[in-house]
Write an enzyme that holds these catalytic residues in place. Sequence first.
Site, PDB file in Angstrom:
ATOM      1  N   PRO A 294      -2.693  98.470  28.472  1.00  0.00           N
ATOM      2  CG  PRO A 294      -2.903  99.179  30.681  1.00  0.00           C
ATOM      3  CD  PRO A 294      -3.336  99.517  29.291  1.00  0.00           C
ATOM      4  CE1 TYR A 386       0.724  88.759  29.833  1.00  0.00           C
ATOM      5  CE2 TYR A 386       2.824  87.863  30.563  1.00  0.00           C
ATOM      6  CZ  TYR A 386       1.723  88.679  30.778  1.00  0.00           C
ATOM      7  OH  TYR A 386       1.642  89.413  31.933  1.00  0.00           O
TER       8      TYR A 386
END
Length: 393
Positions: A294, A386
């Site tokens: 994660p 991102y």
Amino acid sequence: MRTQVGIVGCGPAGLFLAHRLHRAGIEAVILESRSRAEVEGTIRAGVLEHWLVEMMTEMGLGARMLREGHFHTGITLQWNRQRLHLDMEELTGGRKVTVYPQHEVLRDLIAARLADGGTIHFGVSGTAIHDVETDRPFLTWHDGEGLERRLDCDYVVGADGFHGPGRQAIPAARRTEYQKVYPFGWLGILAHAPLSWPELIYANQGEGFALLSTRSPEVQRMYIQCDPADGIARWPDARIWAELRARLETDDGWVLREGEIFQKGIIPLRSFVCEPMQHGRLFLAGDAAHIVPPTGAKGLNLAVADAVVLSRALAERYRDNSAARLDAYSDTCLRRVWKGERFSWAMTTMLHRNAQDSPFERRIHLAGLDLLRSSRAAATALAESYVGLPPED
């Protein structure tokens, strides 16, 4: 029963796929082993990439997200008691991310799917996938009363996670599985506490990784690196707060705002990819085909990207009688998947303390963080990965 597309799994990939197929006039039925309450009550963090937020809004699925989500234009990285703000919006020409938990996304999607008249069978058991190498695949399962049911369909989608029957329906001799198990896990907590920082903090300090996130102005989500074999009893609240303070403290007087911890648990970290993601008339999507740690916030986004690619391919198949995109589905998705795996691995490696690393390797990880301070190109590359790019065909 008959439908055009049978979907196993009521997670992000299955639900987004069903919604997109509905908009294209294609029927789909979802089978899910858990109850609706269990699906909506499984607490998962969620960082939504820019393109996904735009898509949800355009599809009419983002009203609650726009009201309750947290919109972040940057992230903060921390090491050696100092912090670096990365302005992702400025580095990427206006893109940002939205912090909105995955289970809240699922609640919105399930409600909208049912409101549209969609069919979701919750609480099924013994789901099996049949005849995907023919042009008449079908699914069987047992309903809540134990009765065997059958669904004939044109195509089957395994969006049923790592342990579901989807991937297993591809013969072992025809699939290759890649896996990396990390020697550390995450201890995650939810706490009734005020906001301590306006954006996410990713830290590599003290005994290792820490992440400061948020759920609401009154509830905060935080993680620390730990031994995945630890029992939760070894982590009383006092120890958790002490570790968070040590891994997040700075030299400028900043103070972590604490409160009552009302949920905590430990999760292991791993990377996983199955190739190919299709076999005959069976297509894998989401965690059935790939898992990421994660750290890079990519799991949900990769799953939805699969759904976008597959929905486009199925729409072309039904509209134009062309299988070109369907035939290319696995290759198309895997190009994005492996980039997501690389980014997630790089973030995980850079931000965690690995007992197997040499002192040289630890300094290399810190140099990677420092490079982001001195190189706009390096900072831009991280920011672009991102915030994410839309799925490609």
